[in-house]
Write a protein that holds these residues in place. Structure first.
Motif, PDB file in Angstrom:
ATOM      1  N   UNK A   2      14.125   5.199  -8.217  1.00  0.00           N
ATOM      2  CA  UNK A   2      13.152   5.137  -7.129  1.00  0.00           C
ATOM      3  C   UNK A   2      11.935   4.314  -7.527  1.00  0.00           C
ATOM      4  N   UNK A   3      11.468   4.517  -8.752  1.00  0.00           N
ATOM      5  CA  UNK A   3      10.312   3.764  -9.234  1.00  0.00           C
ATOM      6  C   UNK A   3      10.612   2.278  -9.281  1.00  0.00           C
ATOM      7  N   UNK A   4      11.807   1.919  -9.741  1.00  0.00           N
ATOM      8  CA  UNK A   4      12.194   0.504  -9.813  1.00  0.00           C
ATOM      9  C   UNK A   4      12.249  -0.116  -8.420  1.00  0.00           C
ATOM     10  N   UNK A   5      12.745   0.640  -7.427  1.00  0.00           N
ATOM     11  CA  UNK A   5      12.821   0.128  -6.060  1.00  0.00           C
ATOM     12  C   UNK A   5      11.427  -0.116  -5.486  1.00  0.00           C
ATOM     13  N   UNK A   6      10.499   0.795  -5.749  1.00  0.00           N
ATOM     14  CA  UNK A   6       9.127   0.622  -5.253  1.00  0.00           C
ATOM     15  C   UNK A   6       8.448  -0.562  -5.922  1.00  0.00           C
TER      16      UNK A   6
ATOM     17  N   UNK B  85       0.831  -1.208   0.000  1.00  0.00           N
ATOM     18  CA  UNK B  85       0.000   0.000   0.000  1.00  0.00           C
ATOM     19  C   UNK B  85       0.863   1.255   0.000  1.00  0.00           C
ATOM     20  N   UNK B  86       1.938   1.234   0.796  1.00  0.00           N
ATOM     21  CA  UNK B  86       2.809   2.402   0.856  1.00  0.00           C
ATOM     22  C   UNK B  86       3.521   2.634  -0.477  1.00  0.00           C
ATOM     23  N   UNK B  87       3.971   1.552  -1.102  1.00  0.00           N
ATOM     24  CA  UNK B  87       4.675   1.686  -2.383  1.00  0.00           C
ATOM     25  C   UNK B  87       3.744   2.197  -3.476  1.00  0.00           C
TER      26      UNK B  87
ATOM     27  N   UNK C  42       1.229   9.157  -6.178  1.00  0.00           N
ATOM     28  CA  UNK C  42       1.192  10.536  -5.669  1.00  0.00           C
ATOM     29  C   UNK C  42       1.505  11.521  -6.786  1.00  0.00           C
ATOM     30  N   UNK C  43       0.577  12.429  -7.113  1.00  0.00           N
ATOM     31  CA  UNK C  43       0.800  13.360  -8.233  1.00  0.00           C
ATOM     32  C   UNK C  43       1.863  14.404  -7.940  1.00  0.00           C
ATOM     33  N   UNK C  44       2.108  14.692  -6.674  1.00  0.00           N
ATOM     34  CA  UNK C  44       3.068  15.739  -6.326  1.00  0.00           C
ATOM     35  C   UNK C  44       4.439  15.187  -5.982  1.00  0.00           C
ATOM     36  N   UNK C  45       4.646  13.882  -6.219  1.00  0.00           N
ATOM     37  CA  UNK C  45       5.915  13.256  -5.872  1.00  0.00           C
ATOM     38  C   UNK C  45       6.668  12.885  -7.143  1.00  0.00           C
ATOM     39  N   UNK C  46       7.791  13.563  -7.375  1.00  0.00           N
ATOM     40  CA  UNK C  46       8.602  13.288  -8.568  1.00  0.00           C
ATOM     41  C   UNK C  46       9.599  12.174  -8.250  1.00  0.00           C
ATOM     42  N   UNK C  47       9.435  11.048  -8.913  1.00  0.00           N
ATOM     43  CA  UNK C  47      10.285   9.888  -8.667  1.00  0.00           C
ATOM     44  C   UNK C  47      11.227   9.653  -9.834  1.00  0.00           C
ATOM     45  N   UNK C  48      12.459   9.339  -9.503  1.00  0.00           N
ATOM     46  CA  UNK C  48      13.412   8.973 -10.538  1.00  0.00           C
ATOM     47  C   UNK C  48      13.131   7.539 -10.992  1.00  0.00           C
TER      48      UNK C  48
END
Length: 260
Positions: free
Chosen positions: A70-74, A53-55, A61-67
């Motif tokens: 980071x996306x691969x880790x989630x 759920x957290x991932x 999240x629309x306001x969270x810019x992920x590299x």
């Protein structure tokens, strides 16, 4: 006649009392088992579900810019948590099958080298397992699917509680072929070897936070015995735990009896 009737009545009352006590004991055991199951499963379901759920929340999240990293880790965290849930459900279903006597092995010759290779594909951190199983060893008489679950559960247990490196090696003697899964962790406390394969046992004790409902070794024991084999726990020299899976070596006699 009165004396005989009195004795018969007393015996009947004792029989009814014993039956009632037995029913009460079975009910208490069932209640304790259900309470333990709910507590253990509740904890082990909640942990991976919280991670998933957290991932997902972070990914959406629309306001969270992920590299990309980071996306691969989630995404990896979601996959690992989903695998943990699948393993928990598999062990619960297998425990239910064992309890109801629904496990019917289909025995045939199979090599430990083949089984270990397949089992490693279903184990997290399998790169921490060192395999030394000679493909020239005699085949064992087993159900390949059940034996794969046995090996996967034992390897998973060793990696969770003992940590890498874990070794898998096999040897043959006296008509048996033994697979030894060896870790170098804390091992078992003294006198705990017999209870290691009981349901809901956390080998690290009640304070152990390692995930796992404590059914892996119980399922491994049930499946191994259903195939006519044995499984036992030994201390690893220098510290740690060694689990030994022993099954009959396949021979001409088995083939003549119709096992193909």
């Amino acid at each position: 006649l009165e004396a005989v009737a009195g004795q018969a009545l007393l015996a009947l009352r004792q029989q009814r009392t014993a039956a009632a006590a037995a029913r009460a004991e079975r009910k208490a055991e069932a209640t304790e088992l259900r309470t333990t199951l709910l507590s253990a499963v509740g904890h082990d379901l909640r942990t991976p579900l919280t991670s998933i759920k957290a991932s997902i929340g972070s990914l959406r999240a629309p306001d969270l810019a992920l590299s990309e990293e980071d996306t691969a880790e989630l995404m990896e965290a979601i996959e690992l948590s989903a695998d943990r849930l699948a393993g928990l459900i598999d062990n619960l279903l297998d425990s239910s099958r064992l309890a109801t006597g629904a496990v019917k092995p289909h025995l045939r010759p199979v090599g430990y080298d083949e089984v270990v290779a397949h089992a490693l594909s279903n184990v997290d951190s399998s790169d921490g397992v060192r395999v030394a199983v000679d493909d020239q060893l005699p085949a064992v008489l087993a159900d390949p699917g059940l034996l794969e679950r046995v090996v996967a559960n034992v390897l998973d247990n060793a990696l969770r509680h003992g940590g890498a490196p874990v070794s898998a090696r096999a040897s043959a003697h006296s008509g048996q072929v033994e697979l030894r899964i060896v870790d170098h962790g804390k091992g078992l406390r003294k006198g705990a070897a017999d209870s290691a394969f009981a349901p809901f046992q956390r080998l690290g004790g009640d304070r152990d936070t390692t995930p796992g409902v404590g059914l892996g070794l119980s399922v491994a024991k049930g499946f191994t015995e259903a195939m006519g084999g044995t499984i036992r726990a030994e201390d690893t020299p220098g510290g740690g735990l060694t689990v030994v899976v022993s099954l009959p070596a396949f021979s001409v006699e088995f083939e003549e009896e119709g096992v193909r």
